[in-house]
Design a protein around this motif. Sequence first.
Motif, PDB file in Angstrom:
ATOM      1  N   UNK A   6       0.862  -1.170   0.000  1.00 39.75           N
ATOM      2  CA  UNK A   6       0.000   0.000   0.000  1.00 39.75           C
ATOM      3  C   UNK A   6       0.906   1.230   0.000  1.00 39.75           C
ATOM      4  N   UNK A   7       0.501   2.240  -0.756  1.00 40.92           N
ATOM      5  CA  UNK A   7       1.211   3.509  -0.807  1.00 40.92           C
ATOM      6  C   UNK A   7       0.450   4.521   0.024  1.00 40.92           C
ATOM      7  N   UNK A  53      -4.920   0.852   4.218  1.00 42.54           N
ATOM      8  CA  UNK A  53      -4.870   1.991   5.133  1.00 42.54           C
ATOM      9  C   UNK A  53      -6.120   2.822   4.930  1.00 42.54           C
ATOM     10  N   UNK A  54      -6.672   3.290   6.026  1.00 40.75           N
ATOM     11  CA  UNK A  54      -7.846   4.136   5.956  1.00 40.75           C
ATOM     12  C   UNK A  54      -7.891   4.991   7.224  1.00 40.75           C
ATOM     13  N   UNK A  59      -5.078   4.682   9.816  1.00 44.59           N
ATOM     14  CA  UNK A  59      -4.844   3.390  10.459  1.00 44.59           C
ATOM     15  C   UNK A  59      -4.406   2.383   9.405  1.00 44.59           C
ATOM     16  N   UNK A  60      -3.347   1.618   9.705  1.00 49.90           N
ATOM     17  CA  UNK A  60      -2.874   0.553   8.823  1.00 49.90           C
ATOM     18  C   UNK A  60      -3.544  -0.753   9.234  1.00 49.90           C
ATOM     19  N   UNK A  61      -4.122  -1.456   8.254  1.00 49.63           N
ATOM     20  CA  UNK A  61      -4.771  -2.737   8.502  1.00 49.63           C
ATOM     21  C   UNK A  61      -3.929  -3.832   7.870  1.00 49.63           C
ATOM     22  N   UNK A  62      -3.617  -4.862   8.663  1.00 57.74           N
ATOM     23  CA  UNK A  62      -2.820  -5.989   8.190  1.00 57.74           C
ATOM     24  C   UNK A  62      -3.692  -7.225   8.287  1.00 57.74           C
TER      25      UNK A  62
END
Length: 135
Positions: A82-83, A127-128, A131-134
């Motif tokens: 993700x950028x 990312x939204x 917040x980064x979602x993994x």
Amino acid sequence: MLSGCSDETNREPFYQLPQFVSEYVPTAHGKTLAPVRLQWFEDTLFVAYNGVARLDKYTTDLKLVGSIELLDPEPVRPTSFVLIDSMLVVADHARHLVVIYNRNGEFRQSFGTTPDGRPLSPFSLDAYGGVMYIG
């Protein structure tokens, strides 16, 4: 194969069915590459390939304009990426790593565990709202 579709009169998604514009089959050393993740960022399409430690950058008409080698801290083969602004965040499921680079591909940091010490097996990133979602 990467295919470009466009509707020049309206850029809204799902306005009508896309029309085929062009296609490009990426290759390296005589082998066809299999894209595993695509992401538009501003006017550039970033593409990750299965088992390849780099991202390729394309224009909107699928002309290759550059690559980002993902060789530090060791070759990173993106499962997802993700950028975000000036950062490139890459997941490597096989190595249980999330690696952060700047937009030029310079290594910044990596981690392979959650804050409580459990190992990661990242398949996807997003990312939204800061917040980064993994996943």
